[in-house]
Design a protein around this motif. Structure first.
Motif, PDB file in Angstrom:
ATOM      1  N   HIS A 182       0.777  -1.095  -0.006  1.00 49.56           N
ATOM      2  CA  HIS A 182       0.032  -0.183   0.114  1.00 49.56           C
ATOM      3  C   HIS A 182       0.828   1.304  -0.142  1.00 49.56           C
ATOM      4  O   HIS A 182       0.897   1.998   0.634  1.00 49.56           O
ATOM      5  N   TRP A 183       1.886   1.396  -0.887  1.00 47.69           N
ATOM      6  CA  TRP A 183       2.473   2.596  -1.148  1.00 47.69           C
ATOM      7  C   TRP A 183       1.870   3.769  -1.477  1.00 47.69           C
ATOM      8  O   TRP A 183       2.498   4.857  -1.186  1.00 47.69           O
ATOM      9  N   ARG A 206       9.663   2.402  -7.006  1.00 46.85           N
ATOM     10  CA  ARG A 206       8.730   2.085  -7.984  1.00 46.85           C
ATOM     11  C   ARG A 206       7.520   2.666  -7.827  1.00 46.85           C
ATOM     12  O   ARG A 206       6.987   3.118  -8.833  1.00 46.85           O
ATOM     13  N   HIS A 207       7.095   2.882  -6.655  1.00 48.59           N
ATOM     14  CA  HIS A 207       5.821   3.534  -6.190  1.00 48.59           C
ATOM     15  C   HIS A 207       6.118   5.022  -5.814  1.00 48.59           C
ATOM     16  O   HIS A 207       5.289   5.635  -5.267  1.00 48.59           O
ATOM     17  N   VAL A 234      -6.177  10.248   3.603  1.00 50.12           N
ATOM     18  CA  VAL A 234      -5.070  10.626   2.645  1.00 50.12           C
ATOM     19  C   VAL A 234      -5.485   9.948   1.248  1.00 50.12           C
ATOM     20  O   VAL A 234      -5.658   9.041   1.033  1.00 50.12           O
ATOM     21  N   ALA A 235      -5.259  10.767   0.218  1.00 49.84           N
ATOM     22  CA  ALA A 235      -5.542  10.673  -1.157  1.00 49.84           C
ATOM     23  C   ALA A 235      -4.291   9.804  -1.503  1.00 49.84           C
ATOM     24  O   ALA A 235      -3.038  10.188  -1.309  1.00 49.84           O
ATOM     25  N   ASP A 236      -4.980   8.618  -2.249  1.00 54.55           N
ATOM     26  CA  ASP A 236      -3.753   7.938  -2.886  1.00 54.55           C
ATOM     27  C   ASP A 236      -2.744   8.646  -4.064  1.00 54.55           C
ATOM     28  O   ASP A 236      -3.403   9.520  -4.580  1.00 54.55           O
ATOM     29  N   ARG A 237      -1.675   8.230  -4.220  1.00 53.51           N
ATOM     30  CA  ARG A 237      -0.896   8.643  -5.628  1.00 53.51           C
ATOM     31  C   ARG A 237      -0.520   7.316  -6.439  1.00 53.51           C
ATOM     32  O   ARG A 237      -0.788   6.143  -5.766  1.00 53.51           O
ATOM     33  N   ASP A 269       5.555  -5.553  -8.684  1.00 49.87           N
ATOM     34  CA  ASP A 269       5.055  -4.487  -9.517  1.00 49.87           C
ATOM     35  C   ASP A 269       4.753  -3.308  -9.053  1.00 49.87           C
ATOM     36  O   ASP A 269       4.326  -2.999  -7.851  1.00 49.87           O
ATOM     37  N   ARG A 270       4.347  -2.229 -10.084  1.00 46.94           N
ATOM     38  CA  ARG A 270       3.704  -1.071  -9.639  1.00 46.94           C
ATOM     39  C   ARG A 270       2.225  -1.495  -9.480  1.00 46.94           C
ATOM     40  O   ARG A 270       1.629  -2.079 -10.600  1.00 46.94           O
ATOM     41  N   LEU A 271       1.693  -1.678  -8.304  1.00 50.24           N
ATOM     42  CA  LEU A 271       0.370  -2.224  -8.032  1.00 50.24           C
ATOM     43  C   LEU A 271      -0.658  -1.016  -8.014  1.00 50.24           C
ATOM     44  O   LEU A 271      -0.496   0.087  -7.882  1.00 50.24           O
ATOM     45  N   PRO A 272      -1.980  -1.658  -8.207  1.00 51.36           N
ATOM     46  CA  PRO A 272      -2.978  -0.869  -8.069  1.00 51.36           C
ATOM     47  C   PRO A 272      -2.793   0.116  -6.631  1.00 51.36           C
ATOM     48  O   PRO A 272      -2.863  -0.290  -6.056  1.00 51.36           O
ATOM     49  N   SER A 273      -3.350   1.477  -6.978  1.00 46.83           N
ATOM     50  CA  SER A 273      -3.238   2.123  -5.688  1.00 46.83           C
ATOM     51  C   SER A 273      -4.433   2.188  -4.942  1.00 46.83           C
ATOM     52  O   SER A 273      -4.295   2.564  -3.583  1.00 46.83           O
ATOM     53  N   ARG A 274      -5.708   1.886  -5.294  1.00 50.33           N
ATOM     54  CA  ARG A 274      -6.947   2.019  -4.752  1.00 50.33           C
ATOM     55  C   ARG A 274      -7.299   0.865  -4.676  1.00 50.33           C
ATOM     56  O   ARG A 274      -8.317   0.513  -5.794  1.00 50.33           O
TER      57      ARG A 274
END
Length: 667
Positions: free
Chosen positions: A126-127, A158-159, A390-393, A432-437
């Motif tokens: 959860h980066w 990566r995140h 907090v808004a995700d990035r 991987d760069r994983l889904p943020s939400r």
């Protein structure tokens, strides 16, 4: 605030009780080829001899050219730029409170440089909510200064998350010696602080982003505090010039005593000014945080450069926290959040209940909240999860982009849907760069469950599994993006239907949603439904500009339960395969323990994979890494061979693989 917090902290920091799986200490010179994450004392070493598997080192004596493990420990992934998409709920805010996470990923000594043969690992994913990660650790009997190992830095970068090494000067009651503080702040004949320069050089050589400084050894005086202040100022100046940052822990005060203030005040203001941020000790109150934020503003600093410590080591989401003192719902956030030991999500699970799926279920609960859908926060949940405030990035901004939803650990290793190693593993640098939400689902009907699944995968160790009764179409938000789309842009989807009938559509939004929590303005493009792994290419015909979101719409065709699996997603304009690495060689060997090195491949390279070619013609996966060096242990002759053959391939951003480089090792 819990009055026993200091007791808990000291008990933990005696050895920092990093509760990741124990790693066997080297038992012989053969096992000593295994590279480990680096740790040091500032200068002088303890008296006596180190324990088994511990190496005492002086940072003052460190030189990159003399570091035999540097190639295994140096990050290769640059820090990615981030953007903030429209929030998925009405309560998450951008530009206010940030989150710092203090995590012990493993023990100080014997922490493998490049992963290990277990899936039981704190594989943080959860980066999107984290602004700074601190590689927490250190102990008086092993070492006080820790450089984060490369897999963690690679995954964080990566995140878009910077990673700090840790400088820990422990309490006297648990082995701390004031001479180590004096060693750290010693000056040379010109009045410079040589260890400040050395810390910056370490971070630069290892590829991480700066230092977290925690001076908790009592007994100091104003002269020592003045020395620490001068050291911090020089460290910040040198770090800033190198693109690094420094965080100060609220511990030592300007008179040299260790006195945790729980606030920004006259006792620690000078140290805050000599750093980029400050972690405010757990003794804070609502009034202290309010005054701290005001004081930061009076200094011309942002109140969000103060991290209010939230101790979750013992109780995780059951911790009692006055959230309104930090991130109130009805007014501007007061300061930022500093999580102490959120790896509780792994550690609280029983030893026989730490399968990857069980860990991620707990970790999702911690970061997303009880609803497990950040677009639908549970207002009755006493735990105010980061996704609520907090808004995700996201860092998905360039083409080509691809993901096989690898979380950095698994029960097996898969390639093209086939198992090429049945050994459990962890290596966070392969994440991987994983889904943020995770996971936002838009539906008028029953919400299906969405999770990372480890029972099957297309590549790596995991895939995304959607399962449930789809009584209405369901749209799963997969990635928030800022991807340029041209007439040549294609999305490749690798997927499989395990149960039920389902119509699959690719969803692409070329603009932001109308408001927080709204469904992005998707255009839906048909995808063939398949019952075995298949990669389908979907041209983005008629779409140009910037893609703001990519999702999947699933519609049941027979009204029954559905199990659908997403194994990979790629966005590209043209295929690309990296060149082959060269110069593959074995640089050290002892029994069945081998060290490999090679020259980098040309083109965009995501990581390298190492396989063993067996006499019967089959290939066995040995490991993968983003570095250009690798260690494999415990090997031996198989199928009557006199020499082992190894193949190394470069893997590109689109998960295409190069031709192999080969090397042979005689037994």
């Amino acid at each position: 605030m819990k009055p026993t917090r200091r007791t808990v902290l000291i008990a933990a920091t005696a050895a920092l009780l990093p509760s990741s799986p124990a790693v066997a200490a080297p038992k012989s010179r053969a096992a000593a080829l295994q590279p480990y994450a680096s740790y040091w004392y500032p200068d002088s070493l303890p008296s006596g001899t180190p324990g088994t598997g511990i190496t005492w080192r002086s940072l003052k004596s460190w030189r990159p050219t003399d570091d035999p493990d540097l190639a295994f420990n140096a990050s290769t992934v640059p820090l990615a730029p981030r953007f903030t998409p429209a929030p998925v709920n009405a309560t998450a805010r951008a530009g206010q409170a940030r989150i710092q996470s203090l995590v012990s990923f493993g023990p100080t000594a014997a922490n493998p440089s490049q992963g290990s043969a277990t899936a039981d690992y704190y594989a943080l994913t959860h980066w999107a909510y984290i602004d700074e990660l601190v590689f927490w650790g250190g102990s008086s009997g092993e070492g006080l200064i820790l450089a984060p190992n490369a897999p963690i830095v690679d995954a964080a970068h990566r995140h878009g998350v910077p990673v700090l090494g840790n400088v820990f000067l422990p309490p006297v009651a648990y082995g701390g010696q004031l001479r180590w503080t004096r060693d750290l702040v010693q000056q040379d004949a010109a009045g410079r602080y040589p260890l400040a320069e050395r810390l910056v050089a370490v971070a630069e050589a290892y590829g991480f982003d700066g230092w977290f400084v925690n001076a908790e050894t009592g007994g100091g005086d104003a002269a020592l505090a003045a020395g620490m202040l001068g050291f911090m100022r020089e460290l910040k100046s040198l770090a800033r010039a190198a693109g690094q940052r420094v965080t100060w822990y609220d511990s030592m005060t300007v008179n040299g005593a260790v006195s945790w203030q729980g606030a920004l005040n006259s006792q620690n203001e000078a140290f805050f000014q000599a750093a980029d941020d400050m972690f405010v000790d757990f003794r804070w109150t609502a009034a202290k945080l309010t005054s701290s934020g005001q004081r930061a503003g009076q200094l011309g600093r942002s109140r969000y450069e103060l991290w209010a410590g939230v101790d979750v080591e013992a109780n995780g989401w059951n911790s009692s926290v006055n959230w309104d003192a930090i991130v109130p719902r009805d007014r501007a956030h007061v300061v930022s959040v500093g999580f102490y030991r959120p790896e509780w999500t792994r550690n609280h699970l029983p030893a026989d209940g730490r399968a990857p799926s069980e860990f991620h279920a707990a970790d999702d609960r911690f970061w997303t909240g009880r609803s497990l859908d950040p677009s639908r926060p549970d207002g009755t949940d006493s735990w105010r999860a980061p996704a609520v405030s907090v808004a995700d990035r996201s860092t998905v901004t360039t083409v080509p982009f691809a993901s096989v939803f690898n979380t950095g650990h698994g029960l097996r290793w898969y390639e093209d849907g086939k198992v090429t190693s049945d050994a459990p593993w962890n290596h966070l640098g392969l994440q991987d760069r994983l889904p943020s939400r995770r996971w936002v689902v838009h539906t008028e009907g029953q919400r299906p469950a969405v999770n990372f699944d480890f029972a099957d995968a297309w590549c790596g160790g995991s895939s995304v599994l959607v399962e449930g009764e789809l009584d209405e179409p369901a749209v799963v938000d997969v990635y928030a993006t800022r991807l340029p789309v041209t007439v040549d842009t294609v999305v490749e989807l690798t997927h499989r239907t395990d149960a039920g009938g389902v119509n699959v559509e690719l969803a692409v939004a070329m603009a932001e949603p109308s408001g927080p929590g709204a469904t992005p303005p998707y255009t839906y493009l048909p995808v063939n439904s398949v019952n075995s792994w298949q990669t389908v290419s979907v041209p983005l015909t008629g779409l140009t500009g910037t893609a703001h979101a990519i999702g999947i719409r699933l519609t049941a065709t027979d009204g029954g339960p559905v199990r659908w699996r997403l194994g990979g997603l790629a966005v590209r304009n043209a295929p690309h395969t990296p060149g082959a690495p060269s110069g593959l060689r074995i640089t050290a060997a002892s029994g069945g323990d081998l060290r490999y090195a090679w020259n980098p491949a040309s083109g965009d390279v995501r990581h390298y994979t190492l396989h063993r070619l067996l006499p019967d013609g089959t290939r066995r996966f040995l490991g993968a890494t983003c570095q250009r060096a690798f260690f494999a242990g415990g090997l031996g002759p198989e199928q009557g061979e006199r020499a082992a053959r190894f193949e190394l391939r470069a893997v590109g951003e689109l998960y295409t693989t190069s031709a192999p480089a080969t090397v042979t090792h005689a037994w």
